[in-house]
Write a protein that holds these residues in place. Structure first.
Motif, PDB file in Angstrom:
ATOM      1  N   GLN A 210       0.822  -1.212   0.000  1.00  0.00           N
ATOM      2  CA  GLN A 210       0.000   0.000   0.000  1.00  0.00           C
ATOM      3  C   GLN A 210       0.860   1.267   0.000  1.00  0.00           C
ATOM      4  N   LEU A 211       2.025   1.197   0.619  1.00  0.00           N
ATOM      5  CA  LEU A 211       2.939   2.341   0.516  1.00  0.00           C
ATOM      6  C   LEU A 211       3.478   2.472  -0.917  1.00  0.00           C
ATOM      7  N   ALA A 212       3.728   1.329  -1.566  1.00  0.00           N
ATOM      8  CA  ALA A 212       4.146   1.381  -2.972  1.00  0.00           C
ATOM      9  C   ALA A 212       3.029   1.965  -3.839  1.00  0.00           C
ATOM     10  N   ALA A 213       1.774   1.579  -3.545  1.00  0.00           N
ATOM     11  CA  ALA A 213       0.644   2.143  -4.280  1.00  0.00           C
ATOM     12  C   ALA A 213       0.525   3.642  -4.031  1.00  0.00           C
ATOM     13  N   THR A 214       0.810   4.066  -2.803  1.00  0.00           N
ATOM     14  CA  THR A 214       0.765   5.493  -2.479  1.00  0.00           C
ATOM     15  C   THR A 214       1.856   6.253  -3.230  1.00  0.00           C
ATOM     16  N   THR A 215       3.022   5.634  -3.370  1.00  0.00           N
ATOM     17  CA  THR A 215       4.098   6.249  -4.150  1.00  0.00           C
ATOM     18  C   THR A 215       3.658   6.460  -5.594  1.00  0.00           C
ATOM     19  N   ARG A 216       3.034   5.444  -6.173  1.00  0.00           N
ATOM     20  CA  ARG A 216       2.544   5.570  -7.550  1.00  0.00           C
ATOM     21  C   ARG A 216       1.449   6.628  -7.644  1.00  0.00           C
ATOM     22  N   ALA A 217       0.587   6.675  -6.618  1.00  0.00           N
ATOM     23  CA  ALA A 217      -0.476   7.680  -6.625  1.00  0.00           C
ATOM     24  C   ALA A 217       0.095   9.091  -6.615  1.00  0.00           C
ATOM     25  N   LEU A 218       1.162   9.293  -5.863  1.00  0.00           N
ATOM     26  CA  LEU A 218       1.802  10.607  -5.832  1.00  0.00           C
ATOM     27  C   LEU A 218       2.385  10.960  -7.198  1.00  0.00           C
ATOM     28  N   ARG A 219       3.084  10.011  -7.797  1.00  0.00           N
ATOM     29  CA  ARG A 219       3.718  10.294  -9.089  1.00  0.00           C
ATOM     30  C   ARG A 219       2.678  10.539 -10.189  1.00  0.00           C
ATOM     31  N   ASN A 220       1.559   9.810 -10.105  1.00  0.00           N
ATOM     32  CA  ASN A 220       0.518   9.942 -11.122  1.00  0.00           C
ATOM     33  C   ASN A 220      -0.569  10.946 -10.740  1.00  0.00           C
ATOM     34  N   ARG A 221      -0.439  11.496  -9.526  1.00  0.00           N
ATOM     35  CA  ARG A 221      -1.460  12.407  -9.003  1.00  0.00           C
ATOM     36  C   ARG A 221      -2.854  11.763  -9.063  1.00  0.00           C
ATOM     37  N   ASP A 222      -2.917  10.542  -8.560  1.00  0.00           N
ATOM     38  CA  ASP A 222      -4.158   9.755  -8.591  1.00  0.00           C
ATOM     39  C   ASP A 222      -4.725   9.677  -7.177  1.00  0.00           C
ATOM     40  N   ALA A 223      -5.671  10.535  -6.851  1.00  0.00           N
ATOM     41  CA  ALA A 223      -6.243  10.577  -5.503  1.00  0.00           C
ATOM     42  C   ALA A 223      -7.021   9.311  -5.180  1.00  0.00           C
ATOM     43  N   ARG A 224      -7.678   8.741  -6.204  1.00  0.00           N
ATOM     44  CA  ARG A 224      -8.468   7.525  -5.954  1.00  0.00           C
ATOM     45  C   ARG A 224      -7.555   6.374  -5.540  1.00  0.00           C
ATOM     46  N   GLN A 225      -6.405   6.251  -6.181  1.00  0.00           N
ATOM     47  CA  GLN A 225      -5.470   5.191  -5.810  1.00  0.00           C
ATOM     48  C   GLN A 225      -4.969   5.373  -4.383  1.00  0.00           C
ATOM     49  N   ALA A 226      -4.715   6.611  -3.991  1.00  0.00           N
ATOM     50  CA  ALA A 226      -4.293   6.878  -2.609  1.00  0.00           C
ATOM     51  C   ALA A 226      -5.412   6.542  -1.635  1.00  0.00           C
ATOM     52  N   GLN A 227      -6.650   6.845  -2.010  1.00  0.00           N
ATOM     53  CA  GLN A 227      -7.780   6.534  -1.134  1.00  0.00           C
ATOM     54  C   GLN A 227      -7.969   5.025  -0.992  1.00  0.00           C
ATOM     55  N   ASP A 228      -7.748   4.288  -2.068  1.00  0.00           N
ATOM     56  CA  ASP A 228      -7.829   2.815  -1.999  1.00  0.00           C
ATOM     57  C   ASP A 228      -6.757   2.260  -1.061  1.00  0.00           C
ATOM     58  N   ALA A 229      -5.559   2.835  -1.120  1.00  0.00           N
ATOM     59  CA  ALA A 229      -4.488   2.389  -0.221  1.00  0.00           C
ATOM     60  C   ALA A 229      -4.857   2.677   1.231  1.00  0.00           C
ATOM     61  N   LEU A 230      -5.442   3.822   1.481  1.00  0.00           N
ATOM     62  CA  LEU A 230      -5.869   4.162   2.843  1.00  0.00           C
ATOM     63  C   LEU A 230      -6.912   3.180   3.343  1.00  0.00           C
ATOM     64  N   ARG A 231      -7.835   2.819   2.475  1.00  0.00           N
ATOM     65  CA  ARG A 231      -8.884   1.869   2.866  1.00  0.00           C
ATOM     66  C   ARG A 231      -8.280   0.513   3.232  1.00  0.00           C
ATOM     67  N   ALA A 232      -7.290   0.083   2.479  1.00  0.00           N
ATOM     68  CA  ALA A 232      -6.642  -1.209   2.764  1.00  0.00           C
ATOM     69  C   ALA A 232      -5.879  -1.174   4.083  1.00  0.00           C
ATOM     70  N   LEU A 233      -5.299  -0.028   4.414  1.00  0.00           N
ATOM     71  CA  LEU A 233      -4.494   0.081   5.638  1.00  0.00           C
ATOM     72  C   LEU A 233      -5.335   0.162   6.898  1.00  0.00           C
ATOM     73  N   THR A 234      -6.652   0.296   6.762  1.00  0.00           N
ATOM     74  CA  THR A 234      -7.510   0.340   7.954  1.00  0.00           C
ATOM     75  C   THR A 234      -7.778  -1.051   8.517  1.00  0.00           C
ATOM     76  N   GLN A 235      -7.354  -2.109   7.821  1.00  0.00           N
ATOM     77  CA  GLN A 235      -7.573  -3.473   8.304  1.00  0.00           C
ATOM     78  C   GLN A 235      -6.612  -3.779   9.454  1.00  0.00           C
ATOM     79  N   ASP A 236      -7.142  -4.417  10.489  1.00  0.00           N
ATOM     80  CA  ASP A 236      -6.335  -4.756  11.663  1.00  0.00           C
ATOM     81  C   ASP A 236      -6.151  -6.267  11.832  1.00  0.00           C
ATOM     82  N   THR A 237      -6.668  -7.047  10.892  1.00  0.00           N
ATOM     83  CA  THR A 237      -6.597  -8.509  11.027  1.00  0.00           C
ATOM     84  C   THR A 237      -5.158  -8.987  11.137  1.00  0.00           C
ATOM     85  N   GLN A 238      -4.295  -8.464  10.292  1.00  0.00           N
ATOM     86  CA  GLN A 238      -2.894  -8.911  10.295  1.00  0.00           C
ATOM     87  C   GLN A 238      -2.188  -8.545  11.588  1.00  0.00           C
TER      88      GLN A 238
END
Length: 393
Positions: A210-238
């Motif tokens: 998800q940090l790698a996805a956030t890096t790509r979101a920054l380079r591509n200026r893709d807010a939706r991709q960053a939001q998807d990464a944030l949603r994935a990081l809210t999981q506490d199962t692991q």
């Protein structure tokens, strides 16, 4: 057939966009299937040793009860042995003791009442109620209470043809419990670091991907991709799975003489995991700021995605260093590169959310340095000096 031909004539022709959507959907379905298969394989590798432990414990319990002690009905011994092995690997010793106490209560109450009242529907109800009351009086947990009630049902409904089996039943329960614990802690103990590493792998994979996805979101200026990464990081199962694995590993290195040599490495991993967990939770704030930064059209200097990418690399190195029990010098070096890139991004010019993201990066860098064994003061000093030096260049 005429209806089908009419539908085909009036149906809208497929477009290239439709084909792309279908292909994307099929590709995503394939990726999900691969991830699911990989997750099942990881789970099998993690728990395979439990299956071997259970088989060995059942065979030994039966052998001791039937062949050595000549018990006429030795079934309780392997059943309890398997139950001890099958209890959650988290706090196995405590749960195994609760299991044995619950079985003992159920057997005792069942045998005493059956001897005077016989069996039948109302006897089952009374026996179960009394067994649970005794378990409650013993201040038992839900596991102990459940086991006492379940064993009472078994005793009340399956009356033995042979009389005077109370002592063998108690003996079988004790044999099964002792064999189960002996197999789990002495004969075939879990490898504590391997267990922790396998439980930690999904967490680090989630974190770094998800940090790698956030890096790509920054380079591509893709807010939706960053939001998807944030949603994935809210999981506490692991995180919960890692905590369970650490507790189980701590129990193994405490009670198993064959694993005492792993104590130092496990302590190092536990201390590192505590700070790594903070970094995981802090990452949500970082990704949230990055998503806001992109949505608001703030400047994105090249150094900012570079800092997030370095953070991803530092996490991978931390996992390897902690798993191997080696000095995490490379992790510290890579973490300081995170701070350097963050300082360069600040010098290049940032907006409100970008400045807040740099602050989150510094906080996470502090967490990672603490995870490598540095104390709070040294970690703060290193980050402050590195940040200042990078801005002065």
């Amino acid at each position: 057939m005429g209806v089908l031909r009419a539908l085909r004539r009036h149906a809208a022709p497929a477009t290239d966009a439709d084909g792309r959507r279908i292909s994307a959907a099929l590709a995503e379905l394939g990726r999900r299937g691969q991830r699911s298969a990989a997750a099942r394989l990881r789970r099998l590798r993690t728990y395979l040793v439990l299956a071997v432990q259970a088989g060995l414990a059942a065979a030994l319990a039966w052998l001791i009860s039937h062949e050595l002690l000549r018990t006429s009905e030795p079934v309780f011994a392997p059943v309890i042995a398997v139950a001890v092995i099958a209890t959650s690997i988290d706090r196995r010793l405590r749960r195994s003791v609760e299991l044995l106490v619950g079985v003992t209560v159920g057997i005792g109450v069942g045998d005493l009442l059956i001897a005077g009242t016989g069996t039948g529907p109302w006897q089952i109800g009374v026996i179960v109620a009394l067994a649970i009351m005794v378990a409650i009086l013993l201040r038992g947990s839900s596991s102990l209470i459940t086991q006492a009630g379940g064993t009472a049902v078994l005793i009340a409904s399956l009356t033995p043809t042979t009389q005077d089996l109370e002592v063998p039943r108690f003996v079988n329960a004790g044999i099964g419990g002792a064999v189960g614990l002996s197999v789990a802690l002495l004969l075939l103990p879990l490898h504590p670091l391997r267990l922790v590493r396998r439980r930690a792998n999904p967490l680090f994979e989630l974190f770094t991907s998800q940090l790698a996805a956030t890096t790509r979101a920054l380079r591509n200026r893709d807010a939706r991709q960053a939001q998807d990464a944030l949603r994935a990081l809210t999981q506490d199962t692991q995180l919960r799975q890692l905590h369970e694995a650490l507790q189980a590993a701590r129990e193994v290195v405490t009670y198993s003489p064959f694993r005492w040599n792993r104590r130092g490495t496990l302590i190092q991993y536990e201390e590192g995991a505590e700070h790594m967990e903070r970094a995981f939770r802090d990452s949500r704030g970082l990704v949230r700021r990055i998503a806001s930064l992109i949505r608001d059209g703030e400047p994105v200097p090249d150094a900012l995605p570079g800092a997030v990418g370095r953070l991803c690399s530092a996490l991978r190195l931390l996992h390897r260093d902690l798993s191997a029990g080696r000095e995490p010098d490379r992790t510290r070096e890579e973490t300081l590169w995170v701070v350097t890139e963050a300082a360069r991004a600040t010098e290049a010019g940032l907006g409100f959310h970008g400045t807040a993201a740099v602050a989150q990066l510094r906080t996470m860098a502090h967490d990672l340095l603490r995870a490598t064994g540095l104390d709070r003061s040294d970690a703060r000093t290193l980050i402050r000096r590195t940040f200042a030096a990078a801005r002065a260049r």
